[in-house]
Scaffold this motif. Structure first.
Motif, PDB file in Angstrom:
ATOM      1  N   ALA A  99      14.122 -30.608   7.053  1.00 39.99           N
ATOM      2  CA  ALA A  99      13.289 -32.101   7.225  1.00 39.99           C
ATOM      3  C   ALA A  99      11.966 -32.129   6.372  1.00 39.99           C
ATOM      4  N   ALA A 100      11.441 -31.241   6.410  1.00 45.54           N
ATOM      5  CA  ALA A 100       9.851 -31.252   5.956  1.00 45.54           C
ATOM      6  C   ALA A 100       9.974 -31.266   4.627  1.00 45.54           C
ATOM      7  N   GLU A 101      10.978 -31.156   3.777  1.00 46.80           N
ATOM      8  CA  GLU A 101      11.229 -30.969   2.363  1.00 46.80           C
ATOM      9  C   GLU A 101      12.209 -31.761   1.946  1.00 46.80           C
ATOM     10  N   PRO A 102      11.811 -33.266   2.098  1.00 44.81           N
ATOM     11  CA  PRO A 102      12.877 -34.299   1.788  1.00 44.81           C
ATOM     12  C   PRO A 102      13.358 -34.254   0.665  1.00 44.81           C
ATOM     13  N   ASP A 103      12.482 -33.996  -0.573  1.00 45.07           N
ATOM     14  CA  ASP A 103      12.773 -34.083  -1.673  1.00 45.07           C
ATOM     15  C   ASP A 103      13.680 -33.110  -2.336  1.00 45.07           C
ATOM     16  N   ARG A 104      14.043 -32.180  -1.356  1.00 44.74           N
ATOM     17  CA  ARG A 104      14.891 -30.922  -1.557  1.00 44.74           C
ATOM     18  C   ARG A 104      15.961 -30.913  -0.789  1.00 44.74           C
ATOM     19  N   TRP A 105      16.258 -32.176  -0.161  1.00 49.88           N
ATOM     20  CA  TRP A 105      17.726 -32.009   0.824  1.00 49.88           C
ATOM     21  C   TRP A 105      18.807 -32.309  -0.251  1.00 49.88           C
ATOM     22  N   PRO A 106      19.814 -31.262   0.246  1.00 46.93           N
ATOM     23  CA  PRO A 106      20.955 -31.286  -0.573  1.00 46.93           C
ATOM     24  C   PRO A 106      22.160 -32.376  -0.229  1.00 46.93           C
ATOM     25  N   VAL A 107      21.754 -33.475   0.135  1.00 41.62           N
ATOM     26  CA  VAL A 107      22.574 -34.583   0.204  1.00 41.62           C
ATOM     27  C   VAL A 107      22.026 -35.910  -0.554  1.00 41.62           C
ATOM     28  N   VAL A 108      22.576 -36.627  -1.160  1.00 42.17           N
ATOM     29  CA  VAL A 108      22.377 -37.641  -1.775  1.00 42.17           C
ATOM     30  C   VAL A 108      22.589 -39.087  -1.149  1.00 42.17           C
ATOM     31  N   ALA A 109      23.607 -39.117  -0.031  1.00 43.15           N
ATOM     32  CA  ALA A 109      23.716 -40.324   0.294  1.00 43.15           C
ATOM     33  C   ALA A 109      24.259 -40.379   1.963  1.00 43.15           C
ATOM     34  N   ALA A 110      24.012 -40.967   2.618  1.00 40.88           N
ATOM     35  CA  ALA A 110      24.452 -41.198   4.026  1.00 40.88           C
ATOM     36  C   ALA A 110      24.557 -42.554   4.602  1.00 40.88           C
ATOM     37  N   ALA A 111      25.579 -42.864   5.334  1.00 43.03           N
ATOM     38  CA  ALA A 111      25.666 -44.197   5.871  1.00 43.03           C
ATOM     39  C   ALA A 111      24.826 -44.323   7.395  1.00 43.03           C
ATOM     40  N   ALA A 112      24.441 -43.134   7.843  1.00 36.76           N
ATOM     41  CA  ALA A 112      23.573 -42.973   8.979  1.00 36.76           C
ATOM     42  C   ALA A 112      23.102 -41.514   9.189  1.00 36.76           C
ATOM     43  N   ILE A 113      21.740 -41.544   9.734  1.00 35.61           N
ATOM     44  CA  ILE A 113      21.104 -40.008  10.016  1.00 35.61           C
ATOM     45  C   ILE A 113      20.827 -39.984  11.514  1.00 35.61           C
ATOM     46  N   LEU A 114      21.169 -38.976  12.037  1.00 35.03           N
ATOM     47  CA  LEU A 114      21.038 -38.517  13.373  1.00 35.03           C
ATOM     48  C   LEU A 114      20.215 -37.166  13.480  1.00 35.03           C
ATOM     49  N   CYS A 115      19.340 -37.451  14.453  1.00 29.69           N
ATOM     50  CA  CYS A 115      18.304 -36.345  14.561  1.00 29.69           C
ATOM     51  C   CYS A 115      18.151 -36.108  16.370  1.00 29.69           C
ATOM     52  N   ILE A 116      18.822 -35.178  16.942  1.00 28.38           N
ATOM     53  CA  ILE A 116      18.666 -34.826  18.151  1.00 28.38           C
ATOM     54  C   ILE A 116      17.731 -33.769  18.609  1.00 28.38           C
ATOM     55  N   GLY A 138      12.867 -38.977   4.025  1.00 33.02           N
ATOM     56  CA  GLY A 138      14.334 -38.779   3.610  1.00 33.02           C
ATOM     57  C   GLY A 138      15.024 -39.936   3.870  1.00 33.02           C
ATOM     58  N   ALA A 139      15.161 -40.370   5.099  1.00 40.47           N
ATOM     59  CA  ALA A 139      15.836 -41.457   5.642  1.00 40.47           C
ATOM     60  C   ALA A 139      15.696 -42.429   4.818  1.00 40.47           C
ATOM     61  N   ALA A 140      14.467 -42.929   4.618  1.00 39.53           N
ATOM     62  CA  ALA A 140      14.183 -44.271   3.580  1.00 39.53           C
ATOM     63  C   ALA A 140      14.958 -44.228   2.458  1.00 39.53           C
ATOM     64  N   ARG A 141      15.038 -43.225   2.023  1.00 42.77           N
ATOM     65  CA  ARG A 141      15.439 -42.716   0.421  1.00 42.77           C
ATOM     66  C   ARG A 141      17.040 -42.974   0.551  1.00 42.77           C
ATOM     67  N   LEU A 142      17.489 -42.219   1.561  1.00 40.85           N
ATOM     68  CA  LEU A 142      19.293 -42.079   1.594  1.00 40.85           C
ATOM     69  C   LEU A 142      19.985 -43.391   2.469  1.00 40.85           C
ATOM     70  N   LEU A 143      18.983 -44.004   3.100  1.00 38.31           N
ATOM     71  CA  LEU A 143      19.614 -45.338   3.698  1.00 38.31           C
ATOM     72  C   LEU A 143      19.240 -46.560   3.008  1.00 38.31           C
ATOM     73  N   ALA A 144      18.501 -46.624   2.110  1.00 34.62           N
ATOM     74  CA  ALA A 144      18.148 -47.588   1.229  1.00 34.62           C
ATOM     75  C   ALA A 144      19.385 -48.351   0.687  1.00 34.62           C
ATOM     76  N   GLY A 145      19.485 -49.722   0.974  1.00 36.06           N
ATOM     77  CA  GLY A 145      20.814 -50.324   0.394  1.00 36.06           C
ATOM     78  C   GLY A 145      22.053 -50.251   1.322  1.00 36.06           C
ATOM     79  N   THR A 146      21.866 -49.518   2.493  1.00 41.98           N
ATOM     80  CA  THR A 146      23.158 -49.273   3.210  1.00 41.98           C
ATOM     81  C   THR A 146      23.201 -49.893   4.580  1.00 41.98           C
ATOM     82  N   GLY A 147      22.009 -50.388   5.031  1.00 42.80           N
ATOM     83  CA  GLY A 147      22.045 -50.866   6.424  1.00 42.80           C
ATOM     84  C   GLY A 147      22.216 -50.078   7.638  1.00 42.80           C
ATOM     85  N   GLY A 148      22.277 -48.767   7.094  1.00 49.85           N
ATOM     86  CA  GLY A 148      22.553 -47.686   8.141  1.00 49.85           C
ATOM     87  C   GLY A 148      21.289 -47.349   9.024  1.00 49.85           C
ATOM     88  N   PRO A 149      21.431 -46.813  10.297  1.00 45.72           N
ATOM     89  CA  PRO A 149      20.167 -46.538  11.012  1.00 45.72           C
ATOM     90  C   PRO A 149      19.857 -44.940  11.140  1.00 45.72           C
TER      91      PRO A 149
END
Length: 199
Positions: A85-102, A119-130
């Motif tokens: 999580a500390a390296e958001p520019d290297r996340w191996p995921v380019v899109a998500a409808a929601a992000i969960l962190c427990i 990373g959440a701001a980048r992936l969730l932009a335009g999705t409305g996801g939480p």
């Protein structure tokens, strides 16, 4: 290979109840710091209309997630991915409808939480996801339970960079990334869930 977290069986039901209100109807849920993988298997089964993508920075955790996944009968649980999580520019995921962190924010350096929101701001932009967080937090105007204070002390003794975070600090960090807290849920054992969405 498989690891077990006793708290998982206790908290997964209450967490799922909140998720049923906050998750979208379709898409992929990115789980950050999925740990043992027990939550991922349970939630993937509970929300079969969603894809579930577990991730973790620990090779041991990834092996445990994979072992639980091998026993999962559904087709909506993806293979676990290495993600720090500390390296958001290297996340191996380019899109998500929601992000969960427990239970990550207090058991990691603050940089991991900063990366999580970035990373959440980048992936969730335009999705409305939480972006959905679960764990113990310190809240202004809310008395912190003695058990949480003891937990905070034990975390800091293990690693000075760890410890319970203030919800206000998370709100401020969210604001820096165009996110706003939209909901708060009180859960058992002095834990809460905080929901953030793009403003």
């Amino acid at each position: 290979m498989k690891q077990h977290a006793p708290a998982t069986e206790r908290n997964r039901g209450p967490i799922a109840e909140v998720l049923s209100r906050e998750l979208p109807a379709s898409g992929t849920v990115l789980e950050i710091a999925a740990g043992t993988g027990e939550h991922a298997v349970f939630f993937a089964g509970r929300f079969s209309g969603l894809g579930w993508q577990p991730t973790d920075p620990s090779p041991e955790a990834l092996a445990s997630i994979a072992a639980y996944r091998d026993e999962y009968a559904g087709g909506n649980l993806a293979e676990p991915l290495l993600l720090d999580a500390a390296e958001p520019d290297r996340w191996p995921v380019v899109a998500a409808a929601a992000i969960l962190c427990i239970n990550m924010v207090h058991i990691s350096p603050w940089q991991a939480t900063e990366g999580l929101f970035h990373g959440a701001a980048r992936l969730l932009a335009g999705t409305g996801g939480p972006l959905i967080l679960y764990g113990p937090y310190i809240e202004q105007g809310v008395e912190t339970a003695p058990s949480n204070l003891d937990f905070d002390a034990s975390l800091k003794a293990r690693n000075p960079a760890w410890g319970l975070r203030a919800a206000d600090a998370l709100d401020a960090l969210a604001d820096q990334h165009g996110l706003r807290r939209t909901a708060r849920y009180a859960l058992p054992a002095n834990n809460i869930m905080l929901i953030y969405r793009i403003i």
